[in-house]
Design a protein around this motif. Structure first.
Motif, PDB file in Angstrom:
ATOM      1  N   UNK A   1       0.851  -1.204   0.000  1.00 47.49           N
ATOM      2  CA  UNK A   1       0.000   0.000   0.000  1.00 47.49           C
ATOM      3  C   UNK A   1       0.882   1.247   0.000  1.00 47.49           C
ATOM      4  N   UNK A   2       0.680   2.108  -0.991  1.00 46.30           N
ATOM      5  CA  UNK A   2       1.437   3.366  -1.066  1.00 46.30           C
ATOM      6  C   UNK A   2       0.476   4.545  -0.967  1.00 46.30           C
ATOM      7  N   UNK A   3       0.856   5.534  -0.178  1.00 44.19           N
ATOM      8  CA  UNK A   3       0.102   6.786  -0.102  1.00 44.19           C
ATOM      9  C   UNK A   3       0.932   7.885  -0.738  1.00 44.19           C
TER      10      UNK A   3
ATOM     11  N   UNK B   1      -5.278  -2.321   4.977  1.00 43.94           N
ATOM     12  CA  UNK B   1      -3.950  -2.364   5.599  1.00 43.94           C
ATOM     13  C   UNK B   1      -3.393  -0.943   5.660  1.00 43.94           C
ATOM     14  N   UNK B   2      -2.587  -0.657   6.653  1.00 47.80           N
ATOM     15  CA  UNK B   2      -1.942   0.656   6.747  1.00 47.80           C
ATOM     16  C   UNK B   2      -0.917   0.816   5.632  1.00 47.80           C
ATOM     17  N   UNK B   3      -0.647   2.056   5.196  1.00 49.15           N
ATOM     18  CA  UNK B   3       0.323   2.228   4.102  1.00 49.15           C
ATOM     19  C   UNK B   3       1.736   1.779   4.500  1.00 49.15           C
ATOM     20  N   UNK B   4       2.403   1.091   3.573  1.00 47.88           N
ATOM     21  CA  UNK B   4       3.801   0.705   3.800  1.00 47.88           C
ATOM     22  C   UNK B   4       4.714   1.887   3.530  1.00 47.88           C
TER      23      UNK B   4
ATOM     24  N   UNK C   1      -2.968  10.472   9.616  1.00 43.25           N
ATOM     25  CA  UNK C   1      -2.188  10.578  10.857  1.00 43.25           C
ATOM     26  C   UNK C   1      -2.158   9.269  11.642  1.00 43.25           C
ATOM     27  N   UNK C   2      -3.309   8.608  11.733  1.00 42.92           N
ATOM     28  CA  UNK C   2      -3.368   7.337  12.477  1.00 42.92           C
ATOM     29  C   UNK C   2      -2.621   6.239  11.721  1.00 42.92           C
ATOM     30  N   UNK C   3      -2.858   6.172  10.404  1.00 52.69           N
ATOM     31  CA  UNK C   3      -2.420   5.017   9.603  1.00 52.69           C
ATOM     32  C   UNK C   3      -0.921   5.031   9.282  1.00 52.69           C
ATOM     33  N   UNK C   4      -0.249   6.176   9.437  1.00 53.01           N
ATOM     34  CA  UNK C   4       1.159   6.264   9.008  1.00 53.01           C
ATOM     35  C   UNK C   4       2.152   5.979  10.133  1.00 53.01           C
ATOM     36  N   UNK C   5       1.641   5.508  11.282  1.00 52.22           N
ATOM     37  CA  UNK C   5       2.507   5.297  12.458  1.00 52.22           C
ATOM     38  C   UNK C   5       3.810   4.591  12.100  1.00 52.22           C
ATOM     39  N   UNK C   6       3.727   3.529  11.300  1.00 49.57           N
ATOM     40  CA  UNK C   6       4.934   2.778  10.948  1.00 49.57           C
ATOM     41  C   UNK C   6       5.211   2.758   9.440  1.00 49.57           C
ATOM     42  N   UNK C   7       4.666   3.759   8.719  1.00 49.14           N
ATOM     43  CA  UNK C   7       4.952   3.830   7.280  1.00 49.14           C
ATOM     44  C   UNK C   7       6.365   4.358   7.064  1.00 49.14           C
ATOM     45  N   UNK C   8       7.006   3.876   6.014  1.00 47.44           N
ATOM     46  CA  UNK C   8       8.273   4.460   5.579  1.00 47.44           C
ATOM     47  C   UNK C   8       7.946   5.737   4.802  1.00 47.44           C
ATOM     48  N   UNK C   9       8.842   6.728   4.899  1.00 46.44           N
ATOM     49  CA  UNK C   9       8.592   8.007   4.222  1.00 46.44           C
ATOM     50  C   UNK C   9       9.613   8.220   3.112  1.00 46.44           C
TER      51      UNK C   9
END
Ligand code: IPE
Ligand code: IPE
Ligand code: MG
Length: 238
Positions: free
Chosen positions: A2-4, A169-172, A188-196
């Motif tokens: 999943x990409x945002x 699923x939360x964004x990777x 804000x909630x879903x990006x807790x452990x997303x890579x930037x």
């Protein structure tokens, strides 16, 4: 995967070329189609695009209305293509303040693509992460008051199920273009452990190749989720 994407820099792209900002938005919308088309080949299953934030209403009235015109036209012209390509569309955000006809287009598109499963496209339109958390909280309170759920049943999983992204699923990976390094109220909630990943390219110049580079960079990273560095072998059990 999943990409945002925080699609930023349409205005600057146009200004650098001596065009009005609305021209940058139009070029940006074309780029959206290119990026969506490239996703399946790159192994992307879900794409969440930040199209309009709850703060973007604060822009000049003519820019807001040109963006609304653009959304209207985009949803109209892409309708059949989206259905034909087995794409499931979900809109994130507070739909209430949007013009009625756009709202109808959004509802119809969600309904007509609800059973599609080839690719998941989330469009964040009048979306704000804080607003989403507040709206979810209100829904939870309503369900507690009507005795559908009990207060002590509220936990992270339940809270997540009340968000606009429920069951997803939360964004990777989160990508932001145009050199800015902030979330601007995105997921804000879903990006807790997303890579930037930050790109200096303006959004209208962000090509499928740039997306492939971001994914390559992501693939080199080690995600730890608070644990020690990932073990290669299983730990010995005693
Ligand atoms: C992103 O481009 C599109 C939206 C926010 C709708 P901008 O319009 O923010 O472009 P810049 O940041 O002014 O260059
Ligand atoms: C974020 O971009 C919103 C979208 C891309 C839709 P902005 O351009 O609005 O963000 P700021 O104002 O630079 O933080
Ligand atoms: Mg911007």
């Amino acid at each position: 995967m999943h990409i945002g994407i925080i699609m930023d820099g349409n205005g600057r792209w146009a200004a650098n070329k001596g065009f009005p900002r609305s021209f940058g938005h139009r070029k940006g919308a074309k780029q959206v189609s290119e990026i969506i088309k490239s996703c399946p080949k790159l192994g992307v299953k879900t794409l969440t695009l930040y199209a309009f934030s709850t703060e973007n209403w604060n822009r000049a009235a003519h820019e807001v209305s040109s963006l609304m015109r653009l959304f209207r036209g985009y949803l109209q012209t892409k309708y059949l293509e989206i259905i034909r390509n087995n794409i499931k569309v979900t809109f994130l955000g507070d739909t209430n303040p949007l013009p009625n006809d756009i709202l109808m287009q959004m509802k119809n598109l969600e309904k007509d693509t609800a059973l599609n499963d080839g690719f998941y496209l989330n469009i964040a339109l009048n979306y704000g992460g804080r607003d989403e958390i507040v709206r979810s909280t209100k829904k939870i309170v309503r369900d507690v008051l009507s005795k559908k759920i009990k207060t002590n049943e509220i936990n992270e999983d339940l809270f997540e199920s009340y968000l606009d992204t429920s069951n997803q699923k939360n964004p990777d990976l989160i990508i932001r273009t145009a050199g800015e390094k902030r979330l601007s109220n995105f997921l804000l909630w879903q990006t807790t452990y997303s890579e930037l990943f930050f790109s200096d390219k303006m959004w209208p110049d962000f090509s499928p190749n740039c997306l492939a580079e971001a994914i390559e960079n992501f693939n080199l990273r080690v995600r730890k989720f608070g644990k020690e560095k990932q073990r290669i072998k299983k730990p010995v059990s005693f």
